[in-house]
Design an enzyme around this catalytic site. Structure first.
Site: not given
Ligand code: PAF
Length: 277
Positions: A34, A58, A150, A182, A184
């Protein structure tokens, strides 16, 4: 750094922002992947906005929405250090009020891989990202290649719906043993953490085979599958060698391909990918 907790607050801050706006949408529990996106947004824009929102739509009913790791204080300290200007942290009640009934569905590219393993996942992703784009009105939005499907879905949505922004996809950031960063990964115990390196090993094997001239996609899938199967803690969901744009499975590597995989390590489901040029 300013924090907007409501849509009205975010829109008011957006009205006062001059120049280009770089946007990094996240679900929080930030890691270096990030932060690389925030750094790139900082280098390329006048104003940087990040969002933190664990998007309930989601996640499937049996997935980890409730246990998804959260640490807002730590996230805000990290964003402040990277010189983000605005953090948007809306509530689920405001993003999905009662009687919410409009959804964004991107067809075809969502049929396979994550789309078939996680029904409804991309409908939730596309809808929340479209809403965030409408609220933040970014010039550029930044996503990681780690979630390759995505990224393709969001690019397609932005193109098909004539959204007025550029979608930028940045390389996957990895740990020293190759494991893709990640949120997770925090679920893995030390033994599982070691086993998780098998995803990167399988992708590297695919790349090596490709570099040596292997053009038979099924042979590459088989080699990857056999390598992962030697790891007792790993359970394969899929191993794919697909067209890098359409994600249709390939029989021959006659164009850029995406090697991707989803593997459960213990109870933790991990995904990763590599483009085979
Ligand atoms: O990749 C993510 O963290 C999520 O799928 C996103 C793009 C913030 C949408 O909730």
């Amino acid at each position: 750094m300013q924090i907007a907790k409501t849509i009205a607050e975010m829109k008011a801050l957006r009205m006062k922002s001059f120049g280009s706006v770089g946007f990094v949408p996240t679900m929080g529990y930030l890691h270096d992947g990030h932060l690389a996106l925030v750094k790139q947004a900082r280098a390329e824009n006048s104003v940087v906005v990040a969002s933190i929102f664990v998007n309930p739509t989601q996640f499937g009913p049996a997935e980890d929405f409730r246990t998804y790791p959260r640490d807002t204080e730590r996230d805000l300290a990290m964003l402040e250090k990277e010189r983000a200007d605005i953090v948007f942290m809306p509530s689920a009640e405001e993003m999905y009020p009662e009687r919410f009934s409009s959804w964004v569905e991107v067809e075809k590219v969502t049929d396979r891989l994550e789309g078939s393993c996680r029904p409804g996942h991309f409908k939730g992703v596309a809808t929340i990202v479209a809403k965030l784009f409408n609220i933040v009105e970014p010039t550029r939005a930044y996503f990681g290649q780690k979630d390759a499907q995505q990224a393709l879905v969001i690019k397609k949505m932005a193109t098909d719906l004539n959204m007025n922004l550029e979608v930028i996809v940045a390389p996957t950031v990895r740990e020293s043993d190759g494991l893709a960063m990640s949120s997770r990964n925090v679920y893995l115990n030390p033994q599982e953490r070691q086993a998780a390196a098998v995803l990167f090993k399988a992708l590297t094997l695919a790349q090596n085979l490709r570099e040596k001239g292997e053009k038979n996609a099924e042979r590459i899938r088989q080699e990857m599958t056999s390598l992962i199967s030697k790891e007792p803690l790993a359970k394969i969901e899929y191993v794919s060698i697909a067209d890098a744009q359409t994600l249709e499975e390939l029989s021959e590597l006659d164009r850029p391909a995406l090697a991707s995989l989803a593997v459960k390590i213990g109870k933790t489901r991990l995904i990763d990918n590599m483009v085979l040029e």
